[in-house]
Enzyme design. Sequence first.
Site, short mmCIF file in Angstrom:
data_model
loop_
_atom_site.label_atom_id
_atom_site.label_comp_id
_atom_site.label_asym_id
_atom_site.label_seq_id
_atom_site.Cartn_x
_atom_site.Cartn_y
_atom_site.Cartn_z
N LEU A 1 42.01 41.42 41.48
CA LEU A 1 42.23 42.05 42.77
C LEU A 1 41.51 41.23 43.83
O LEU A 1 40.34 40.89 43.67
CB LEU A 1 41.70 43.49 42.78
N CYS A 2 42.20 40.90 44.90
CA CYS A 2 41.61 40.20 46.04
C CYS A 2 40.92 38.91 45.58
O CYS A 2 41.51 38.09 44.90
CB CYS A 2 40.65 41.15 46.76
N ALA A 3 39.63 38.76 45.92
CA ALA A 3 38.91 37.53 45.59
C ALA A 3 38.55 37.43 44.12
O ALA A 3 37.94 36.44 43.70
CB ALA A 3 37.64 37.42 46.44
#
Length: 319
Positions: A102-104
């Site tokens: 998720l995301c970074a």
Amino acid sequence: MHTLAVLALDGVIAFDLATPVEVFSRTRLPDGSAPYEVRICAASEEVDAGVFTLRAPWGLEALAEADTIVVPGVAEPDPAVPEEVLDALRRAAAGGTRIVSLCAGAFTLAAAGLLDGLRATTHWVAAPLLARRYPAVEVDATVLYVDNGQVLTSAGAAAGLDLCLHLIRRDHGSAVAADAARLSVMPLEREGGQAQFIVHPRPPAPQGSVLEPLLRWLEENAERDLTLDDIADRAGMSTRTLNRRFREQTGTTPLQWLHRARIREAQHLLETTGQPVDRIAERVGFGSPTAFRDRFKRLVGTSPRAYRQAFRRSPQPTA
């Protein structure tokens, strides 16, 4: 029951951590049973989550037992991940475990070598850094998530929710996923990708560049139906020299620069006015509303109407 391990690292983003826990824990099959068992695991017993300290009930051994591993993002886009964590992820991947970021969290997967040769995404702000740091990864900053089968990545926080719903649909079908989406007060699918949220800065010209006066003139005349010959005449250059100078100093071509300037202005008008889309197309310099819609979709990733619905700053538009 499907075991889903959420890996918590120091600096974990609370929303990224809570999203899979909330979505998968509340998912129910038609008979009311829970299809997922969610476990939060970490390399150490306590994890620094910024505003609070998290006590993880499971250690890294939970990764080896999981059917799916979710790696949330952390506040520092490119963290120094403990080698024991990277090794645990590599072993899980070698064993066929599905791994999701998720995301970074994509930086953690990339550090483990799990994204080499694959298309992947992350938050658009961090995407250039991911591409520079890990050139073996094909970074796509325009999409909400990428499903490579065993390895999946998502963009920002809300896109993590999109990916969780996608996984539920993959595992248990659209009806179960739709129920999970309703509980999350989310559509099962969002129109457009991450591109609609990206702020496209004006490609800069070096200070003192011979292009500075030309760029100001293009800004002032963006609504005109300018051709490459028109721009070259204004610059006093051949079209070939103009294209070369533009690429050297801005990284793009004169017409691409002009189209982006027009689209930025169109986005502003869609957000702040109720003018009809066709009128906006004419106002920002597109001779054809169809050409405007095509160019807008290509650069922004969604239609002008959908963009207005998502970003309009006042009540219902007039068109």
